[in-house]
Design a protein around this motif. Structure first.
Motif: not given
Length: 298
Positions: A225-226, A229
Motif C-alpha cells: 500500500r505504501c 501511495m
C-alpha cells in the motif's frame, strides 16, 4: 518477469542476555541471569509502563525474511536457522546473524524493508554482528551521505514507519498492527513483543518464529500500500499482488501453522470508491472480490 530479489522485508524478535545484564547493571548483587532479567523488567515496567528491555541488552531469537521481486511479488518467506525437524539445532543467535548479513550480500544487497526497523531491528542486527565477530564491510561503507547506513538512504533501508511519519515528524500510534488492520490484514496474532521473553523461557521458540512470520506478512501488505501511495504501483496492481501473495500463503498452510493462522484472520480491504466518484478506483479491487467469491463458492 524476473524472480531476482530486490527487497528483503524482515522482522526480528529478541530475548534479553541475562548474564550481560547481571554484569553491567547488578555487578555487586551476584544475580543469576533469570534474576537479573526479572529485576530489570520490573524496573522498566515502573519507568516506562512496559517490561521491554533496550536492544543493547538483547540478542535475536527469531529472524524472518520475505523475499520480494523488483515488481513487488512475494517470492518466499524464510525463518533463519529454524530447525526442519525436532532435535535439530536451531534458533541460534550467532547463526541467524551470520545468515542475515551474508544472505543480504548473496542477493546483491537488496533494499531492506521494515516497520520501525530503523530504531530497533537494524541496530539489533548490527550489534549482533559486533557481538559475534562478524564482518559486514558492504553495510558499513564509508561513502558519506551516500552510505547505506545513512538514515535518509531509503534505497538501502525503507522503514515504513518513517515513510508514514515523515521521519518521525508525526507519531504513528497503533504501529504495524493498526496499519495492517486498516488494510483488512490480521495484525497482531495473539502475541506481543514484550511476551517473547516468557515464551522463550518456557521453550516455545516455534511460537516466537510464527509470530515473527505473521509480522513479516503484515509488513509486506503495508509495503504494497505504501508503494501505491508513493506511485510505484497503482491500486489495481496492488490487488493483483495481494491475490498472488494470498495464493502463496494458501499453498503453505498445510505445512506452516503460521500461514494457516494468518489466513483464518484474513479480511478483504473495503474499497470505499463508487463508480460515480472514480470509476477506475472503484473497479480496482473487483479482482480480489471475484477471487474471494469464487473461493467461498467451492
Amino acid at each position: 518477469m524476473s524472480d531476482a530479489v530486490a527487497h528483503l522485508i524482515f522482522d526480528v524478535e529478541s530475548i534479553a542476555d541475562g548474564d550481560l545484564i547481571a554484569r553491567v547493571r547488578y555487578s555487586d548483587e551476584n544475580l543469576s541471569a533469570s534474576e537479573a532479567i526479572a529485576k530489570y523488567q520490573a524496573e522498566r515496567l515502573e519507568q516506562t509502563g512496559s517490561t521491554f528491555i533496550p536492544h543493547t541488552f538483547m540478542v535475536p531469537i527469531a529472524v524472518v525474511i520475505a523475499k520480494v521481486s523488483e515488481d513487488f511479488r512475494l517470492l518466499d518467506i524464510k525463518s533463519l536457522d529454524e530447525p526442519k525437524s525436532p532435535g535439530e539445532p536451531g534458533f541460534r543467535p550467532h547463526v541467524m546473524t551470520k545468515h542475515f548479513w551474508q544472505g543480504w550480500e548473496a542477493y546483491h544487497m537488496p533494499q531492506w524493508v521494515t516497520f520501525n526497523g530503523r530504531t530497533f531491528d537494524i541496530p539489533l542486527m548490527e550489534l549482533a554482528a559486533f557481538r559475534f565477530g562478524l564482518s559486514v564491510p558492504k553495510w558499513f561503507d564509508e561513502s558519506g551521505y551516500k552510505s547505506r547506513r545513512n538514515r535518509f538512504s531509503t534505497a538501502s533501508h525503507l522503514d515504513l514507519q518513517e515513510l508514514l511519519t515523515n521521519f518521525s515528524a508525526a507519531r504513528f500510534n497503533g504501529g504495524l498492527n493498526l496499519a495492517a488492520q486498516a488494510l483488512g490484514k490480521p495484525g497482531k496474532m495473539g502475541l506481543s513483543g514484550d511476551q517473547v521473553q516468557s515464551y522463550y523461557d518456557r521453550g516455545d521458540l516455534k511460537a516466537i518464529s510464527d509470530y515473527c512470520r505473521c509480522d513479516v506478512l503484515d509488513t509486506y501488505f503495508v509495503f504494497l500500500r505504501c508503494m501505491v501511495m508513493t506511485g510505484k504501483i497503482d491500486l489495481r496492481r496492488e490487488t493483483e499482488l495481494v491475490a498472488i501473495a494470498k495464493a502463496w500463503i494458501e499453498s503453505q498452510q498445510e505445512t506452516c501453522q503460521a500461514c494457516a493462522d494468518y489466513l483464518s484472520k484474513w479480511r478483504l480491504w473495503h474499497n470505499p470508491w463508487q463508480a460515480d466518484e472514480d470509476e477506475q478506483l472503484a473497479a480496482a479491487t473487483m479482482f480480489e472480490t471475484e477471487v474471494a467469491s469464487n473461493t467461498s463458492g467451492d
